[in-house]
Write an enzyme that holds these catalytic residues in place. Sequence first.
Site, PDB file in Angstrom:
ATOM      1  N   SER A 237     -10.035  -0.414   7.204  1.00 56.44           N
ATOM      2  CA  SER A 237      -9.429   0.062   5.963  1.00 56.44           C
ATOM      3  C   SER A 237      -8.626  -1.517   5.147  1.00 56.44           C
ATOM      4  O   SER A 237      -8.472  -1.411   4.139  1.00 56.44           O
ATOM      5  CB  SER A 237      -8.389   1.180   5.822  1.00 56.44           C
ATOM      6  OG  SER A 237      -9.329   2.092   5.894  1.00 56.44           O
TER       7      SER A 237
ATOM      8  N   SER B 163      -9.620   1.841   2.962  1.00 57.30           N
ATOM      9  CA  SER B 163      -8.531   2.842   2.077  1.00 57.30           C
ATOM     10  C   SER B 163      -7.611   1.701   1.078  1.00 57.30           C
ATOM     11  O   SER B 163      -7.009   2.254   0.313  1.00 57.30           O
ATOM     12  CB  SER B 163      -8.008   3.971   2.873  1.00 57.30           C
ATOM     13  OG  SER B 163      -7.212   3.228   3.803  1.00 57.30           O
TER      14      SER B 163
ATOM     15  N   LYS C 127       0.945  -1.380   0.147  1.00 57.83           N
ATOM     16  CA  LYS C 127      -0.073  -0.059  -0.130  1.00 57.83           C
ATOM     17  C   LYS C 127       0.842   1.250   0.089  1.00 57.83           C
ATOM     18  O   LYS C 127       2.020   1.169   0.625  1.00 57.83           O
ATOM     19  CB  LYS C 127      -1.013   0.082   1.382  1.00 57.83           C
ATOM     20  CG  LYS C 127      -1.961   1.040   1.194  1.00 57.83           C
ATOM     21  CD  LYS C 127      -2.958   1.002   2.498  1.00 57.83           C
ATOM     22  CE  LYS C 127      -3.948   1.948   2.715  1.00 57.83           C
ATOM     23  NZ  LYS C 127      -4.877   1.847   3.818  1.00 57.83           N
TER      24      LYS C 127
END
Length: 492
Positions: free
Chosen positions: A179, A155, A80
Amino acid sequence: MESLNFKTATELSEMLSRKTVSAREIMQAQLDRIAEIDGEVGAFISVDPRDALAQADASDARRAAGTPLSALDGIPVAIKDNIAVANQPLSCASKILEKFVSPYDATVIANLKKCGAVVFGRTNMDEFAMGSSTENSALKKTSNPWNKDCVPGGSSGGSAAAVAAGMCPLALGSDTGGSIRQPASFCGIVGMKPTYGAVSRYGVTAFASSLEQVGPMARTAADAALLLDAIASPDMHDSTALPGAREPAFPRIDDFSKNSGKKLRLGIPKEYLAGTLPADIQNAVRAAAAWYEAHGCEICEISIPSLELAIPAYYIIATAEASSNLARFDGIRYTRRSKEATDAINIFSKSRGEGFGEEVKRRILLGSYVLSAGYYDAYYLRAQKVRTLIRDDFGKAFENVDFVMMPTTPETAFPRGGKTEDPLTMYLGDVCTVPANLAGLPAISFPCGFSAENMPIGLQLIGRQLADAELFSAARAFELAHDFSSRVPAGI
């Protein structure tokens, strides 16, 4: 050669051990898949093929010499874009950091490299991890591989989509209020939020420091356990990291099956199986509960009254910490500087105004408000008291049950653009996930069914602090008895 793209990490590791495949071949298969379909999915912000293949070649050389570093040696792991990797971009999907390159590795990345994993790619995300759909990225949009007109969740939507679409076997995400788990649920994969402090946050761009944890995203619970064991460690650089060695999760992955779930009690909060949930989700959760009951567990209804306060408490605490943490992005040191700035005040205001997106600005403003004089006691302090109440209520629940079971999300993946004009509705989608973050508890999401529209449904188990291994084992037993984790999106 049989396609390598939907093999699990444990299967690939066994193939590497038997020398039926090389790390380079595995990595090249991921790169080919990315080149083929990521134009449609949009999971990756950037990929450095040369660096990835060089890491794979180094892994092959170690195996040829008989010195592999671990079971993960040669296995690709996507990252990420809020986790620092030396000499790789670190944009947090924001214009304000768009050209920033990290000079060092986060602790989780250093740990992966010690294991020989191939650390590659920067996956898309909501800007600074603020969002539930990955639509807040300033750099690109990501689609759900199961339906490209739907969001992948957020996210960590880029990481979830990459795993679901067969572009990587493993990925790291970060979980501040769900997330990891919410996009895992939307994309039909496994996502785990570890016990707070089990994984170092050093080198992870801070959003809400008291809530967030880096965690694994994978096709199976076994793969996720293997990845968590690699990244979890004490860390002198992070004062919130737990000291001492933790119990590895992967060696205990079959404990539930061996014991047939006997003596385990699973509590379902009555607050989360009310009539407001879609029938598909209610039915999937009840079917999963029935399976656990048939395999030796006791299922009981429980009540955690403070859960209705979780969303307002979370969004006060999270925005307050975001306001503080994001003050460092000022256009003066290493972030984007506005070309229109003419003095010190302009540098700060114009750089932030141009560099931050609307959702980030909204949360900074909310956080600054609840921390301001005259409102601190009324909002922030009260939210912290509610947080203590939620933690205490979970403690009382765990006096009678081993796990809390509930849906991961109150809905399946929604259409792109469906909630962008209504932030409050987007926030309410985190109702099932934020309690674990507020209480610092481990929680896992894994597929338990599909909706009538063939969209994945996630089941969430929450455990006591440091019960991470037990959660993986319970999830693994369920996935071995069902085919939900082995299904792949059609047409991708």
